[in-house]
Motif scaffolding. Structure first.
Motif, PDB file in Angstrom:
ATOM      1  N   LEU A 200      -3.425  12.600   0.181  1.00 17.99           N
ATOM      2  CA  LEU A 200      -3.660  11.180   0.425  1.00 17.99           C
ATOM      3  C   LEU A 200      -5.156  10.873   0.441  1.00 17.99           C
ATOM      4  O   LEU A 200      -5.591   9.819  -0.033  1.00 17.99           O
ATOM      5  CB  LEU A 200      -2.988  10.748   1.735  1.00 17.99           C
ATOM      6  CG  LEU A 200      -1.461  10.834   1.737  1.00 17.99           C
ATOM      7  CD1 LEU A 200      -0.913  10.531   3.130  1.00 17.99           C
ATOM      8  CD2 LEU A 200      -0.846   9.918   0.703  1.00 17.99           C
TER       9      LEU A 200
ATOM     10  N   MET B 242       2.343   1.615  -3.466  1.00 18.01           N
ATOM     11  CA  MET B 242       1.350   2.098  -4.427  1.00 18.01           C
ATOM     12  C   MET B 242       1.077   3.584  -4.215  1.00 18.01           C
ATOM     13  O   MET B 242       0.969   4.347  -5.173  1.00 18.01           O
ATOM     14  CB  MET B 242       0.048   1.290  -4.286  1.00 18.01           C
ATOM     15  CG  MET B 242       0.179  -0.138  -4.745  1.00 18.01           C
ATOM     16  SD  MET B 242      -1.192  -1.196  -4.227  1.00 18.01           S
ATOM     17  CE  MET B 242      -2.596  -0.365  -4.906  1.00 18.01           C
ATOM     18  N   THR B 243       0.984   4.008  -2.965  1.00 17.42           N
ATOM     19  CA  THR B 243       0.735   5.410  -2.659  1.00 17.42           C
ATOM     20  C   THR B 243       1.911   6.271  -3.095  1.00 17.42           C
ATOM     21  O   THR B 243       1.728   7.328  -3.698  1.00 17.42           O
ATOM     22  CB  THR B 243       0.460   5.580  -1.149  1.00 17.42           C
ATOM     23  OG1 THR B 243      -0.671   4.780  -0.799  1.00 17.42           O
ATOM     24  CG2 THR B 243       0.180   7.029  -0.790  1.00 17.42           C
TER      25      THR B 243
ATOM     26  N   ARG C 130       1.851   6.847  -6.794  1.00 18.97           N
ATOM     27  CA  ARG C 130       0.841   7.837  -7.198  1.00 18.97           C
ATOM     28  C   ARG C 130       1.304   9.249  -6.879  1.00 18.97           C
ATOM     29  O   ARG C 130       1.042  10.180  -7.623  1.00 18.97           O
ATOM     30  CB  ARG C 130      -0.489   7.541  -6.523  1.00 18.97           C
ATOM     31  CG  ARG C 130      -1.090   6.233  -7.072  1.00 18.97           C
ATOM     32  CD  ARG C 130      -2.463   6.000  -6.598  1.00 18.97           C
ATOM     33  NE  ARG C 130      -3.348   6.960  -7.245  1.00 18.97           N
ATOM     34  CZ  ARG C 130      -4.599   7.153  -6.868  1.00 18.97           C
ATOM     35  NH1 ARG C 130      -5.096   6.487  -5.884  1.00 18.97           N
ATOM     36  NH2 ARG C 130      -5.348   8.029  -7.482  1.00 18.97           N
TER      37      ARG C 130
ATOM     38  N   GLU D  31      -4.652   0.721   0.440  1.00 21.46           N
ATOM     39  CA  GLU D  31      -4.249   2.127   0.456  1.00 21.46           C
ATOM     40  C   GLU D  31      -4.721   2.828   1.727  1.00 21.46           C
ATOM     41  O   GLU D  31      -3.988   3.634   2.307  1.00 21.46           O
ATOM     42  CB  GLU D  31      -4.782   2.860  -0.773  1.00 21.46           C
ATOM     43  CG  GLU D  31      -4.066   2.489  -2.051  1.00 21.46           C
ATOM     44  CD  GLU D  31      -4.605   3.188  -3.284  1.00 21.46           C
ATOM     45  OE1 GLU D  31      -3.877   3.204  -4.281  1.00 21.46           O
ATOM     46  OE2 GLU D  31      -5.734   3.726  -3.264  1.00 21.46           O
ATOM     47  N   SER D  32      -5.932   2.525   2.159  1.00 23.71           N
ATOM     48  CA  SER D  32      -6.477   3.150   3.355  1.00 23.71           C
ATOM     49  C   SER D  32      -5.623   2.815   4.577  1.00 23.71           C
ATOM     50  O   SER D  32      -5.290   3.698   5.379  1.00 23.71           O
ATOM     51  CB  SER D  32      -7.915   2.681   3.568  1.00 23.71           C
ATOM     52  OG  SER D  32      -8.461   3.244   4.731  1.00 23.71           O
TER      53      SER D  32
ATOM     54  N   ARG E  30     -10.114   6.191  -5.572  1.00 23.97           N
ATOM     55  CA  ARG E  30     -10.385   4.749  -5.495  1.00 23.97           C
ATOM     56  C   ARG E  30     -11.876   4.516  -5.276  1.00 23.97           C
ATOM     57  O   ARG E  30     -12.459   3.609  -5.865  1.00 23.97           O
ATOM     58  CB  ARG E  30      -9.559   4.129  -4.369  1.00 23.97           C
ATOM     59  CG  ARG E  30      -9.600   2.632  -4.339  1.00 23.97           C
ATOM     60  CD  ARG E  30      -8.992   1.984  -5.551  1.00 23.97           C
ATOM     61  NE  ARG E  30      -7.602   2.375  -5.676  1.00 23.97           N
ATOM     62  CZ  ARG E  30      -6.909   2.262  -6.806  1.00 23.97           C
ATOM     63  NH1 ARG E  30      -7.462   1.754  -7.882  1.00 23.97           N
ATOM     64  NH2 ARG E  30      -5.660   2.633  -6.871  1.00 23.97           N
TER      65      ARG E  30
ATOM     66  N   ILE F  22      -6.369  10.379  -3.014  1.00 26.40           N
ATOM     67  CA  ILE F  22      -6.093   9.028  -3.518  1.00 26.40           C
ATOM     68  C   ILE F  22      -7.254   8.104  -3.167  1.00 26.40           C
ATOM     69  O   ILE F  22      -7.748   7.360  -4.016  1.00 26.40           O
ATOM     70  CB  ILE F  22      -4.768   8.480  -2.939  1.00 26.40           C
ATOM     71  CG1 ILE F  22      -3.585   9.244  -3.524  1.00 26.40           C
ATOM     72  CG2 ILE F  22      -4.638   6.978  -3.203  1.00 26.40           C
ATOM     73  CD1 ILE F  22      -2.251   8.895  -2.891  1.00 26.40           C
TER      74      ILE F  22
ATOM     75  N   GLY G  46       0.824  -1.213   0.000  1.00 23.83           N
ATOM     76  CA  GLY G  46       0.000   0.000   0.000  1.00 23.83           C
ATOM     77  C   GLY G  46       0.854   1.256   0.000  1.00 23.83           C
ATOM     78  O   GLY G  46       0.575   2.214  -0.730  1.00 23.83           O
TER      79      GLY G  46
ATOM     80  N   ILE H  29      -2.232   4.619   4.279  1.00 27.15           N
ATOM     81  CA  ILE H  29      -2.360   6.052   4.546  1.00 27.15           C
ATOM     82  C   ILE H  29      -2.573   6.298   6.033  1.00 27.15           C
ATOM     83  O   ILE H  29      -1.964   7.199   6.626  1.00 27.15           O
ATOM     84  CB  ILE H  29      -3.483   6.661   3.685  1.00 27.15           C
ATOM     85  CG1 ILE H  29      -3.020   6.716   2.220  1.00 27.15           C
ATOM     86  CG2 ILE H  29      -3.889   8.035   4.190  1.00 27.15           C
ATOM     87  CD1 ILE H  29      -4.114   7.051   1.232  1.00 27.15           C
TER      88      ILE H  29
END
Length: 118
Positions: A42, A10-11, A14, A97-98, A49, A45, A7, A101
């Protein structure tokens, strides 16, 4: 690689690509801190999604119609399954991602708290 590392990776991709540069109107020069700007980027992002998840959900709804024609029903079923799979994929990525973050913001926030104590 753990899901948290994935994650974060990936973040970071981005952010590096410029995809996460939007700050939802929060500007450091107008009273927002760099931490708020980072959190807003963030958050964007995650918002993107969610939009991808909603798009997949809408395609699922569009393709879930009963039909009497077996040929078009088969194609419709394939499109529904593609949309459902996309929704599941986007949901999993959202979760990754959550969590990444949340971990990043918690770590930075705790670090800032410790620095401010000194």
């Amino acid at each position: 690689m753990s899901t948290s590392d994935l994650g974060i990776s990936m973040t970071n991709e981005r952010i590096a690509s410029g995809e996460a540069r939007s700050t939802s109107g929060v500007k450091a020069a107008k009273g927002g801190s760099w931490f708020e700007v980072l959190a807003a980027a963030l958050g964007d992002i995650l918002g993107d999604r969610v939009n991808a998840m909603m798009d997949a959900k809408n395609r699922m709804v569009e393709n879930y119609k009963e039909t009497l024609d077996p040929k078009s029903g088969e194609q419709q079923s394939k499109e529904y399954m593609r949309a459902m799979t996309d929704f599941q994929t986007q949901s999993q990525i959202f979760g990754i991602e959550s969590n990444a973050i949340k971990s990043a913001l918690d770590s930075i926030g705790n670090g800032l708290k410790e620095i401010s104590k000194r």
